[in-house]
Design an enzyme around this catalytic site. Sequence first.
Site, PDB file in Angstrom:
ATOM      1  N   CYS A 131       0.714  -0.956  -0.057  1.00  0.00           N
ATOM      2  CA  CYS A 131      -0.044  -0.039  -0.028  1.00  0.00           C
ATOM      3  C   CYS A 131       0.793   1.467  -0.159  1.00  0.00           C
ATOM      4  O   CYS A 131       0.321   2.482  -0.564  1.00  0.00           O
ATOM      5  CB  CYS A 131      -0.840   0.098   1.166  1.00  0.00           C
ATOM      6  N   HIS A 255      -2.501   6.900   3.598  1.00  0.00           N
ATOM      7  CA  HIS A 255      -1.090   7.081   3.749  1.00  0.00           C
ATOM      8  C   HIS A 255      -0.680   8.167   3.071  1.00  0.00           C
ATOM      9  O   HIS A 255      -1.445   8.573   2.050  1.00  0.00           O
ATOM     10  CB  HIS A 255      -0.337   5.918   3.273  1.00  0.00           C
TER      11      HIS A 255
END
Length: 350
Positions: A131, A255
């Site tokens: 990710c 993120h």
Amino acid sequence: MSRRPNLAVVGATGAVGTVMLGILSARQDVWGEIRLIASARSAGRKLSVRGQEVEVVALSEEAFEGIDIAMFDVPDEVSAQWAPIAVARGAVVVDNSGAFRMDDDVPLVVPEVNAAAARLRPRGIIANPNCTTLSMIVALGALHSELSLKELVVASYQAASGAGQPGIDALREQTAKVAGTAVGEQTGDLRAVIGDNGPFPAPLVLNAVPWAGSLQEGGWSSEELKVRNESRKILGLPNLRVSATCVRIPVVTTHSLAVHAVFEREVSQLRAQEILARAPGVVLYDNPEAGEFPTPNDVVGTDPTWVGRVRRSIDDPNALDLFLCGDNLRKGAALNTAQIAELVAAEFLG
Ligand SMILES: NC(=O)c1ccc[n+]([C@@H]2O[C@H](COP(=O)([O-])OP(=O)(O)OC[C@H]3O[C@@H](n4cnc5c(N)ncnc54)[C@H](OP(=O)(O)O)[C@@H]3O)[C@@H](O)[C@H]2O)c1
């Protein structure tokens, strides 16, 4: 003969699996049957996909009967064991775990960057990147295709959900414990109030934790090496210089990354902004004068990679500094997997 392929979602009950069901319900429906698979703990649970309640079945060899494409959103060791079994049963596997990403005979695919690689899958497995890598690579791939990337220096600001449902639960519990208290003002007092840190090596709430993954040689974390190795493989740049420092912050999902990117060619701020503004899968949100730059709060629940704070390095005309945000459960995991699966589905649909 053209037909709609049957899809299995393995790990349908997890953090990524849950987002996957929403994505499958919202995107163009190219699927025949959608079968939901998880551990025996979840067998019999009913989950909603495409407006229908579907019963979860336990992972077993028989669960892959008649399945054409199987998405794996499960821990590494479960993928390592079961993906080859699904392939032996006739399915193409799109794997979200870290089990196969760096294997030479398994393509690592980001459709906006290297879609063609999905067709070359000698083991019947296609891997989905980590990710953190995924949250920056679409934007960097667009810049690379015009400016030729030479080096990346990355600092990540990673969300709790990168550690799965246990990470989300731990941050919520820690937040409840500190609400209304004055903790965080004295050295170490968070540890006493939080007690169990959950999947993190230190309290995450009101804190920043410079660690994700396991300890590797030289003091690097496994997450930092994934950013380096996976970026090289996706971009087809085996000699790309990459240094990453991965930090967990108390955000539930999305993120962020601060990136210093050095190119072969000279670059201007305006040229970089133009490239990013027209790159598929990227939103340029870059007007600091108006207070416009991406934050996880703006980005969570959306599909693209958001980019702001685009600056040319003061000291190097070939370098840019950028701030990127991407929803780690969507493009960082489920969405990219769904996009890869759709590439394979197109082979069935003709
Ligand atoms: N979170 C992220 O940002 C992210 C991003 C990219 C990739 N990934 C990767 O995606 C995978 C799933 O991550 P996650 O965050 O969704 O984890 P998670 O929330 O912990 O969910 C794990 C899923 O795997 C299932 N599972 C666990 N052990 C199993 C077993 N022995 N047999 C069958 N099913 C089993 C669980 O089923 P039960 O509910 O029945 O236990 C659950 O559906 C991991 O490999 C992770 O590294 C995660």
